[in-house]
Each structure stands twice: as structure tokens, then as C-alpha cells.
Design a protein around this motif. Structure first.
Motif, mmCIF file in Angstrom:
data_model
loop_
_atom_site.group_PDB
_atom_site.id
_atom_site.type_symbol
_atom_site.label_atom_id
_atom_site.label_comp_id
_atom_site.label_asym_id
_atom_site.label_seq_id
_atom_site.Cartn_x
_atom_site.Cartn_y
_atom_site.Cartn_z
ATOM 1 N N ALA A 160 -7.366 7.482 12.373
ATOM 2 C CA ALA A 160 -7.524 6.037 12.239
ATOM 3 C C ALA A 160 -7.119 5.553 10.850
ATOM 4 O O ALA A 160 -6.380 4.565 10.712
ATOM 5 C CB ALA A 160 -8.967 5.642 12.539
ATOM 6 N N SER A 161 -7.579 6.245 9.808
ATOM 7 C CA SER A 161 -7.248 5.831 8.439
ATOM 8 C C SER A 161 -5.758 5.979 8.168
ATOM 9 O O SER A 161 -5.129 5.100 7.564
ATOM 10 C CB SER A 161 -8.044 6.669 7.432
ATOM 11 O OG SER A 161 -9.437 6.465 7.588
ATOM 12 N N GLN A 162 -5.188 7.104 8.603
ATOM 13 C CA GLN A 162 -3.768 7.336 8.371
ATOM 14 C C GLN A 162 -2.909 6.319 9.129
ATOM 15 O O GLN A 162 -1.931 5.795 8.587
ATOM 16 C CB GLN A 162 -3.396 8.761 8.795
ATOM 17 C CG GLN A 162 -3.885 9.838 7.847
ATOM 18 C CD GLN A 162 -3.101 9.855 6.539
ATOM 19 O OE1 GLN A 162 -1.934 9.482 6.485
ATOM 20 N NE2 GLN A 162 -3.748 10.302 5.474
ATOM 21 N N LEU A 206 6.361 7.247 11.523
ATOM 22 C CA LEU A 206 5.116 8.014 11.551
ATOM 23 C C LEU A 206 5.397 9.508 11.743
ATOM 24 O O LEU A 206 4.753 10.356 11.110
ATOM 25 C CB LEU A 206 4.211 7.507 12.672
ATOM 26 C CG LEU A 206 3.700 6.072 12.539
ATOM 27 C CD1 LEU A 206 2.807 5.722 13.724
ATOM 28 C CD2 LEU A 206 2.946 5.874 11.228
ATOM 29 N N GLY A 207 6.353 9.824 12.606
ATOM 30 C CA GLY A 207 6.709 11.217 12.820
ATOM 31 C C GLY A 207 7.255 11.872 11.563
ATOM 32 O O GLY A 207 6.911 13.016 11.247
ATOM 33 N N ARG A 208 8.086 11.142 10.837
ATOM 34 C CA ARG A 208 8.637 11.692 9.590
ATOM 35 C C ARG A 208 7.546 11.895 8.546
ATOM 36 O O ARG A 208 7.573 12.857 7.774
ATOM 37 C CB ARG A 208 9.706 10.755 9.030
ATOM 38 C CG ARG A 208 10.987 10.696 9.859
ATOM 39 C CD ARG A 208 12.099 9.987 9.087
ATOM 40 N NE ARG A 208 11.755 8.624 8.713
ATOM 41 C CZ ARG A 208 11.973 7.557 9.463
ATOM 42 N NH1 ARG A 208 12.521 7.704 10.674
ATOM 43 N NH2 ARG A 208 11.653 6.350 9.034
ATOM 44 N N HIS A 237 -11.503 4.025 4.375
ATOM 45 C CA HIS A 237 -11.718 5.046 5.400
ATOM 46 C C HIS A 237 -12.135 4.338 6.686
ATOM 47 O O HIS A 237 -13.241 3.822 6.788
ATOM 48 C CB HIS A 237 -12.795 6.017 4.940
ATOM 49 C CG HIS A 237 -12.865 7.267 5.752
ATOM 50 N ND1 HIS A 237 -13.739 8.288 5.480
ATOM 51 C CD2 HIS A 237 -12.155 7.678 6.839
ATOM 52 C CE1 HIS A 237 -13.578 9.270 6.365
ATOM 53 N NE2 HIS A 237 -12.622 8.911 7.195
ATOM 54 N N TYR A 238 -11.227 4.298 7.664
ATOM 55 C CA TYR A 238 -11.489 3.607 8.921
ATOM 56 C C TYR A 238 -12.051 4.561 9.972
ATOM 57 O O TYR A 238 -11.583 5.696 10.097
ATOM 58 C CB TYR A 238 -10.195 3.016 9.498
ATOM 59 C CG TYR A 238 -9.669 1.812 8.780
ATOM 60 C CD1 TYR A 238 -10.088 0.529 9.118
ATOM 61 C CD2 TYR A 238 -8.725 1.948 7.770
ATOM 62 C CE1 TYR A 238 -9.588 -0.580 8.471
ATOM 63 C CE2 TYR A 238 -8.216 0.835 7.109
ATOM 64 C CZ TYR A 238 -8.655 -0.420 7.462
ATOM 65 O OH TYR A 238 -8.152 -1.515 6.812
ATOM 66 N N LEU A 279 0.847 -1.185 0.000
ATOM 67 C CA LEU A 279 0.000 0.000 0.000
ATOM 68 C C LEU A 279 0.885 1.238 0.000
ATOM 69 O O LEU A 279 1.862 1.321 0.740
ATOM 70 C CB LEU A 279 -0.912 0.010 1.223
ATOM 71 C CG LEU A 279 -1.879 -1.161 1.385
ATOM 72 C CD1 LEU A 279 -2.806 -0.904 2.560
ATOM 73 C CD2 LEU A 279 -2.690 -1.395 0.121
ATOM 74 N N SER A 280 0.499 2.200 -0.808
ATOM 75 C CA SER A 280 1.205 3.476 -0.824
ATOM 76 C C SER A 280 1.047 4.184 0.514
ATOM 77 O O SER A 280 0.051 3.996 1.225
ATOM 78 C CB SER A 280 0.638 4.356 -1.949
ATOM 79 O OG SER A 280 1.081 5.692 -1.823
ATOM 80 N N ALA A 281 2.018 5.015 0.861
ATOM 81 C CA ALA A 281 1.914 5.803 2.094
ATOM 82 C C ALA A 281 0.895 6.925 1.958
ATOM 83 O O ALA A 281 0.464 7.504 2.963
ATOM 84 C CB ALA A 281 3.279 6.379 2.468
#
Length: 339
Positions: free
Chosen positions: A129-131, A299-301, A208-209, A119-121
Motif C-alpha cells: 500500500a505504501s509503495q 511500477l514493474g521497472r 505509511h499507508y 515525492l521521491s520514488a
């Protein structure tokens, strides 16, 4: 690759009530630059406009009279396919224009049985939630070795002859499950087939979660993995080779699951022994954050400091729910529930 050597590819898409994303999915397939492919859409008894949307495209539309589940729908699509290669994707996935060319390039190696992507970022939804879920899937897949024992059909291809020899997906799995993908990948691995992971094959997942859906998905995934592991071990006959187990979940996430249980225990103990309970909870939390530091840093980056902090707070809960899923899988098998 010489144009005369392009294998014919059948793109197979199972569909059930996917009117929100299906047009984007099909538009992306039809934008493919690959010279020799067909599109097979299997409508799994949708009650919305999905079959009408699919009918507007140059595809072979297979319609099931009742909802059979993703495993059955993918098998029916494969039965109607004529290509040398089967490429599976989902009705909420957008593939890049060069996806099929990447698959054909990898399959030019006769030792390669199939190809899977990731999956693409990037995701069109901004909610946490989705991210979080999408980035988790991207991160775990991006770390995979060159050859894998998984076959997640967000983007997965296989030579048709091998698919037939393996008997397709296990139709004991019902509903919109990913468990049949895990099972099939492990079967391919055990049979000695080489499935190539190619990071160039990055697809966008239009999922979309909600917060609850995210936790429920991870609960069910952990439950499914445990049931596959236990079912195959218990079903093995004397002298039979042990089935190989493969999961995309990193070791540090698995190791953190019991730590999440200790964190929960520490919080409960604080009600009786505040000092001891707090010490246990803080030590467990610190260990979780250290073990998962590479993921949190990623995730931070990708999404910044605020998302990093939100994820650090959410991760222990996510791990705890996954632990509950593992426990539920054990209980299911003990009660004779194989699927």
C-alpha cells in the motif's frame, strides 16, 4: 546566483501529533545548505510530544490552542514568517539539503511566482500500500509540464507578497486535508501566476499507508476534486471569468474510472448472464490495463514483476473507489456541502 541576491526563505511546517516523523523532518531542514532561512513550526494543538520535539530546534514555534486544520495552520505560519519566500512542507516529509537553493535558483526568474517539487520514488516502507501510493504520486508528478496549476505543500514555495495577495489557503477546509492545496493551486493559476514544477526538488514522504488508508485517501481526493470543480462552476457569477481547473491525475486514469464501473457491473451481471457479464468484465479490465500500461510498466521497472502483477490486480479496485469518491462529491454539492 550571487550570494547577495539570495532571497530570505521561511520554511513553514504545520504539525499535528507528528512525533513519529517530526525529528527526521526538522533534522533535514536544519541540514539545509541555504544561507538565509528561518524555520516556522505551527503546532496545531498536538496532544503528543510534537511541540516538545519542535522546541528543541532553533525555530519559531507557533502554538494553536485548538485543532484548526492544516489550512489554518499554514496561514498562521505565513503570518509569523518574515522571509521573502514561503516554503511549505509537511511534518512527515524529509527535504534534501539543496531544496531551498533549488527554489531560490528558480525564483531568480522574476516571472516565476513559486516552485513545487515531487515525492521521491524511494520510501523506507516495503509494504504494498505504501509503495503503490508513493510511486503513484511520483509517477504522476514526474509527468507534469514545466508550469503547473497545483500547489501541493509536500514541497511548495511562493513569493510572500503573492501569498498575501491571494489571501492564503481557504480555511473552510478542515482537518489533515490536501484539498486546500488543490484549491490554492487553481486560484494561483486563474490569477495568472506561474508556478514552476522542478523535478530536482524531490522529497521523501514518510507516510505509511494501510490498505484501507490508501483507498480512503484516494476516495477523499477524488471527492475533493469534484467538489472544487462543481463549487467553483456553480458559484461563478454572470460575466465572471471561469476559474481554471488543474489536477495532476493523468487523463488515462480519469478515463479508466468509468471502465472500473463497467467492470463491476460485468461481475454483477455474471450472476444472471454469465457469458455477457464475463465478456463485459474482461473487456473492461483489458481496456484499463492497456490505458494504464505506462504506469504499470513504471511500477514493474521500479519494484519488479511481483509488484507489477499485484498492482494490475489492485488498480481496478482503486479506480472504482475513486469513482465512488467522484459520485460522493456530486452528492455533497447537491446537498449543499461545499467543503
Amino acid at each position: 546566483m550571487n550570494s547577495s541576491n539570495w532571497p530570505s526563505i521561511s520554511v513553514i511546517i504545520p504539525v499535528h501529533n507528528s512525533q513519529r516523523t517530526l525529528k527526521q523532518c526538522l533534522d533535514a531542514v536544519m541540514a539545509s545548505r541555504y544561507p538565509d532561512y528561518e524555520l516556522v513550526v505551527v503546532d496545531d494543538a498536538s496532544t503528543d510530544e510534537s511541540p516538545n520535539i519542535a522546541a528543541a530546534y532553533a525555530c519559531q514555534l507557533v502554538r494553536l490552542s485548538r485543532n484548526e486544520g492544516a489550512a489554518c495552520a499554514k496561514n498562521r505560519g505565513a503570518a509569523h514568517a518574515t522571509g521573502d519566500v514561503l516554503f511549505f512542507t509537511d511534518s512527515d516529509v524529509v527535504i534534501p539539503p539543496d531544496a531551498l537553493s533549488i527554489v531560490a535558483e528558480d525564483l531568480a526568474d522574476p516571472e516565476v511566482a513559486g516552485v513545487v517539487g515531487l515525492l521521491s520514488a524511494e520510501l523506507p516502507y516495503d509494504d504494498f500500500a505504501s509503495q503503490f501510493k508513493n510511486l503513484w504520486m511520483h509517477f504522476t508528478y514526474a509527468r507534469l509540464p514545466r508550469y503547473v496549476g497545483l500547489f501541493y505543500t509536500s514541497a511548495a514555495s511562493l513569493r510572500r507578497s503573492i501569498f498575501a495577495a491571494q489571501g492564503g489557503f481557504d480555511e473552510g477546509y478542515r482537518g489533515a486535508s490536501v484539498t486546500e492545496d488543490m484549491d490554492f493551486g487553481q486560484r494561483l493559476l486563474t490569477a495568472g501566476h506561474r508556478i514552476r514544477f522542478d523535478g530536482r526538488l524531490a522529497v521523501q514522504h514518510l507516510k505509511h499507508y494501510t490498505f484501507g488508508e490508501l483507498l480512503r485517501t484516494d476516495f477523499e481526493r477524488a471527492r475533493a476534486l469534484m467538489k472544487i470543480l462543481l463549487r467553483t462552476r456553480l458559484a461563478r457569477r454572470p460575466g465572471e471569468a471561469k476559474r481554471k481547473h488543474f489536477a495532476s491525475v493523468p487523463w488515462f486514469f480519469t478515463a479508466s474510472v468509468p471502465l472500473a464501473g463497467l467492470l463491476a457491473l460485468g461481475l454483477l451481471l455474471m450472476l444472471v448472464w454469465p457469458g455477457w457479464g464475463a465478456a463485459l468484465a474482461l473487456a473492461s479490465l483489458a481496456a484499463i490495463l492497456v490505458l494504464n500500461g505506462s504506469f504499470l510498466a513504471f511500477l514493474g521497472r521500479q519494484r519488479g514483476a511481483r509488484f507489477f502483477l499485484q498492482s494490475a490486480l489492485f488498480l481496478p479496485l482503486n479506480l472504482f473507489v475513486s469513482g465512488l469518491g467522484i459520485a460522493a462529491g456530486v452528492v455533497d454539492i447537491a446537498r449543499g456541502r461545499r467543503y
